[in-house]
Design a protein around this motif. Sequence first.
Motif, short mmCIF file in Angstrom:
data_model
loop_
_atom_site.label_atom_id
_atom_site.label_comp_id
_atom_site.label_asym_id
_atom_site.label_seq_id
_atom_site.Cartn_x
_atom_site.Cartn_y
_atom_site.Cartn_z
N UNK A 152 0.86 -1.18 0.00
CA UNK A 152 0.00 0.00 0.00
C UNK A 152 0.90 1.23 0.00
N UNK A 153 0.60 2.16 -0.87
CA UNK A 153 1.35 3.41 -0.96
C UNK A 153 0.41 4.55 -0.61
N UNK A 154 0.79 5.35 0.37
CA UNK A 154 -0.03 6.48 0.81
C UNK A 154 0.83 7.73 0.74
N UNK A 155 0.38 8.71 -0.04
CA UNK A 155 1.09 9.98 -0.19
C UNK A 155 0.23 11.10 0.39
N UNK A 156 0.85 11.98 1.16
CA UNK A 156 0.18 13.17 1.69
C UNK A 156 0.65 14.36 0.88
N UNK A 157 -0.32 15.14 0.39
CA UNK A 157 -0.01 16.19 -0.57
C UNK A 157 -0.78 17.47 -0.26
N UNK A 158 -0.38 18.54 -0.95
CA UNK A 158 -1.08 19.81 -0.90
C UNK A 158 -0.96 20.45 -2.28
N UNK A 159 -1.86 21.35 -2.58
CA UNK A 159 -1.74 22.10 -3.84
C UNK A 159 -1.00 23.39 -3.55
N UNK A 160 0.10 23.57 -4.25
CA UNK A 160 0.91 24.77 -4.12
C UNK A 160 1.00 25.41 -5.49
N UNK A 200 4.44 15.74 -0.04
CA UNK A 200 5.53 15.98 0.89
C UNK A 200 5.81 14.79 1.78
N UNK A 201 4.92 13.80 1.81
CA UNK A 201 5.16 12.56 2.55
C UNK A 201 4.74 11.41 1.64
N UNK A 202 5.66 10.46 1.42
CA UNK A 202 5.36 9.27 0.63
C UNK A 202 5.71 8.07 1.49
N UNK A 203 4.71 7.20 1.73
CA UNK A 203 4.95 6.03 2.57
C UNK A 203 4.58 4.76 1.82
N UNK A 204 5.22 3.67 2.21
CA UNK A 204 4.90 2.36 1.67
C UNK A 204 4.73 1.39 2.83
N UNK A 205 3.66 0.59 2.79
CA UNK A 205 3.39 -0.41 3.80
C UNK A 205 3.37 -1.77 3.11
N UNK A 206 4.20 -2.70 3.54
CA UNK A 206 4.22 -4.05 2.96
C UNK A 206 3.44 -5.00 3.83
#
Length: 134
Positions: free
Chosen positions: A113-121, A128-134
């Motif tokens: 699972x890949x979860x990215x936290x983002x904002x519109x600039x 600004x945060x990219x995570x991976x869960x195996x």
Amino acid sequence: MNVSWNLTPSNLFSFHTKLNVELDSFLVQIAVALPSSSGKFEKSITNSAQDICKYFKNRSGNLFLRLFFNSNFGPDRSLPTNCPIKPGKYFIKDFPLEDNFPTIRGVESKFLAMVDLCSKIDGKLTCFVKTKFY
């Protein structure tokens, strides 16, 4: 933004973050990859960026956001509840994944699972945060 997280063997998820600037927009992107016959992970489910600020306005929409924000965390949590998201410390301690998310009983598989936290600039999606869960 500094983020630390942990997933225990008993599927308890914890995270802690310190947000240093105010966010007018906050989006989450989720993708799930399953192993192919060669054993390499291939994206199987991709979710477009989900606007958390829009979710805060009407508390409906994306199933993942509803399950996450409406789950019973207990007293050990501090999450934003509206936008703009103010600078501060946000955390979850020991969120029980298996109790709060639907599962397919009897099916066992590895996944990513890949979860990215983002904002519109300036109108552009910036993660600004990219995570991976195996």
